[in-house]
Design a protein around this motif. Structure first.
Motif, PDB file in Angstrom:
ATOM      1  N   LYS A   6       1.173  -1.539   0.092  1.00 51.69           N
ATOM      2  CA  LYS A   6      -0.060  -0.212  -0.192  1.00 51.69           C
ATOM      3  C   LYS A   6       0.621   1.647  -0.159  1.00 51.69           C
ATOM      4  O   LYS A   6       2.060   1.595  -0.010  1.00 51.69           O
ATOM      5  CB  LYS A   6      -0.917  -0.211   1.120  1.00 51.69           C
ATOM      6  CG  LYS A   6      -1.714  -1.390   1.186  1.00 51.69           C
ATOM      7  CD  LYS A   6      -3.196  -0.866   2.311  1.00 51.69           C
ATOM      8  CE  LYS A   6      -4.277  -1.887   2.473  1.00 51.69           C
ATOM      9  NZ  LYS A   6      -4.971  -1.398   3.547  1.00 51.69           N
ATOM     10  N   ARG A   7      -0.001   2.508  -0.035  1.00 55.26           N
ATOM     11  CA  ARG A   7       0.607   3.738   0.333  1.00 55.26           C
ATOM     12  C   ARG A   7      -0.158   4.551   0.665  1.00 55.26           C
ATOM     13  O   ARG A   7      -0.901   4.961   0.495  1.00 55.26           O
ATOM     14  CB  ARG A   7       0.884   4.447  -1.575  1.00 55.26           C
ATOM     15  CG  ARG A   7       1.854   5.221  -1.634  1.00 55.26           C
ATOM     16  CD  ARG A   7       2.015   5.385  -3.121  1.00 55.26           C
ATOM     17  NE  ARG A   7       3.323   6.808  -3.135  1.00 55.26           N
ATOM     18  CZ  ARG A   7       4.071   6.973  -4.311  1.00 55.26           C
ATOM     19  NH1 ARG A   7       3.868   6.568  -5.349  1.00 55.26           N
ATOM     20  NH2 ARG A   7       5.182   7.915  -3.783  1.00 55.26           N
ATOM     21  N   GLU A   8       1.055   5.147   1.321  1.00 53.12           N
ATOM     22  CA  GLU A   8       0.908   6.201   2.544  1.00 53.12           C
ATOM     23  C   GLU A   8      -0.131   7.123   1.927  1.00 53.12           C
ATOM     24  O   GLU A   8      -1.071   8.185   2.091  1.00 53.12           O
ATOM     25  CB  GLU A   8       1.164   7.006   3.319  1.00 53.12           C
ATOM     26  CG  GLU A   8       2.032   5.255   4.257  1.00 53.12           C
ATOM     27  CD  GLU A   8       2.699   6.585   5.874  1.00 53.12           C
ATOM     28  OE1 GLU A   8       2.939   7.053   4.842  1.00 53.12           O
ATOM     29  OE2 GLU A   8       3.680   5.684   5.839  1.00 53.12           O
ATOM     30  N   GLN A   9       0.493   8.164   0.521  1.00 58.97           N
ATOM     31  CA  GLN A   9      -0.412   8.865   0.131  1.00 58.97           C
ATOM     32  C   GLN A   9      -1.518   8.494  -1.187  1.00 58.97           C
ATOM     33  O   GLN A   9      -2.450   9.779  -1.435  1.00 58.97           O
ATOM     34  CB  GLN A   9       1.112   9.639  -1.278  1.00 58.97           C
ATOM     35  CG  GLN A   9       2.206  10.171   0.323  1.00 58.97           C
ATOM     36  CD  GLN A   9       2.698  10.938  -0.676  1.00 58.97           C
ATOM     37  OE1 GLN A   9       3.053  10.762  -2.059  1.00 58.97           O
ATOM     38  NE2 GLN A   9       4.059  11.692  -0.505  1.00 58.97           N
ATOM     39  N   SER A  10      -1.786   7.140  -0.843  1.00 57.56           N
ATOM     40  CA  SER A  10      -2.613   6.670  -1.938  1.00 57.56           C
ATOM     41  C   SER A  10      -3.790   5.971  -1.385  1.00 57.56           C
ATOM     42  O   SER A  10      -2.923   4.621  -1.747  1.00 57.56           O
ATOM     43  CB  SER A  10      -1.939   6.709  -3.616  1.00 57.56           C
ATOM     44  OG  SER A  10      -3.340   6.025  -4.572  1.00 57.56           O
ATOM     45  N   GLN A  11      -4.640   6.355  -0.941  1.00 57.55           N
ATOM     46  CA  GLN A  11      -5.347   5.201  -0.912  1.00 57.55           C
ATOM     47  C   GLN A  11      -5.907   4.093  -1.599  1.00 57.55           C
ATOM     48  O   GLN A  11      -6.521   2.987  -1.822  1.00 57.55           O
ATOM     49  CB  GLN A  11      -6.671   5.850   0.136  1.00 57.55           C
ATOM     50  CG  GLN A  11      -6.776   6.740   1.513  1.00 57.55           C
ATOM     51  CD  GLN A  11      -5.855   6.312   2.255  1.00 57.55           C
ATOM     52  OE1 GLN A  11      -6.081   4.814   2.750  1.00 57.55           O
ATOM     53  NE2 GLN A  11      -4.761   6.488   3.405  1.00 57.55           N
ATOM     54  N   ASP A  52       7.282   6.183   0.582  1.00 57.02           N
ATOM     55  CA  ASP A  52       5.636   5.794   2.259  1.00 57.02           C
ATOM     56  C   ASP A  52       5.202   4.537   1.377  1.00 57.02           C
ATOM     57  O   ASP A  52       3.914   4.772   2.019  1.00 57.02           O
ATOM     58  CB  ASP A  52       4.550   7.705   1.707  1.00 57.02           C
ATOM     59  CG  ASP A  52       4.292   7.628  -0.436  1.00 57.02           C
ATOM     60  OD1 ASP A  52       5.056   6.745  -0.794  1.00 57.02           O
ATOM     61  OD2 ASP A  52       2.800   8.219  -0.514  1.00 57.02           O
ATOM     62  N   PHE A  53       5.742   3.858   1.271  1.00 59.13           N
ATOM     63  CA  PHE A  53       5.290   2.563   0.495  1.00 59.13           C
ATOM     64  C   PHE A  53       5.412   1.753   1.914  1.00 59.13           C
ATOM     65  O   PHE A  53       6.325   1.871   2.894  1.00 59.13           O
ATOM     66  CB  PHE A  53       6.012   1.965  -0.886  1.00 59.13           C
ATOM     67  CG  PHE A  53       5.477   2.048  -1.789  1.00 59.13           C
ATOM     68  CD1 PHE A  53       4.641   2.010  -2.648  1.00 59.13           C
ATOM     69  CD2 PHE A  53       6.635   3.468  -2.615  1.00 59.13           C
ATOM     70  CE1 PHE A  53       4.686   3.147  -3.876  1.00 59.13           C
ATOM     71  CE2 PHE A  53       6.317   3.874  -3.396  1.00 59.13           C
ATOM     72  CZ  PHE A  53       5.334   3.917  -4.077  1.00 59.13           C
ATOM     73  N   TYR A  54       4.229  -0.046   2.161  1.00 55.51           N
ATOM     74  CA  TYR A  54       4.436  -0.271   3.497  1.00 55.51           C
ATOM     75  C   TYR A  54       3.314  -1.402   2.659  1.00 55.51           C
ATOM     76  O   TYR A  54       2.669  -1.601   1.988  1.00 55.51           O
ATOM     77  CB  TYR A  54       3.887   0.647   5.254  1.00 55.51           C
ATOM     78  CG  TYR A  54       2.498   0.688   4.396  1.00 55.51           C
ATOM     79  CD1 TYR A  54       1.366  -0.272   5.031  1.00 55.51           C
ATOM     80  CD2 TYR A  54       1.754   1.569   3.587  1.00 55.51           C
ATOM     81  CE1 TYR A  54      -0.228   0.454   4.904  1.00 55.51           C
ATOM     82  CE2 TYR A  54       0.634   2.297   3.827  1.00 55.51           C
ATOM     83  CZ  TYR A  54      -0.064   1.317   4.503  1.00 55.51           C
ATOM     84  OH  TYR A  54      -1.719   1.572   4.522  1.00 55.51           O
TER      85      TYR A  54
END
Length: 76
Positions: A6-11, A52-54
């Motif tokens: 996932k990416r924090e800046q893009s839900q 910002d990936f996790y």
């Protein structure tokens, strides 16, 4: 076990890595320690820009007495 990037800046950003080896999508974890290895460049040949990936790792603990073979045959 399920693995999602996932990416924090893009839900709306969801990526289910395809180039993984290890203890993912096996239905059950039989060991105390599990390992997953992902070849990023096989899924994204140009790499990923940003920091910002996790990962989200979903695992389920089965109750004692549940047969491994039954779980694989009965699970979706």
């Amino acid at each position: 076990m399920k693995l999602v990037l996932k990416r924090e800046q893009s839900q709306s950003f969801l990526h289910f890595p395809k180039s993984v080896v290890g203890d993912v999508w096996r239905g059950i974890i039989c060991r105390h320690r599990s390992e997953i290895n992902w070849d990023l460049l096989k899924d994204f040949s140009q790499g990923l820009e940003g920091n910002d990936f996790y990962f989200v790792v979903e695992a389920e603990l089965l109750p004692k007495g549940v047969s491994f073979l039954w779980y694989l045959g009965g699970g979706a």
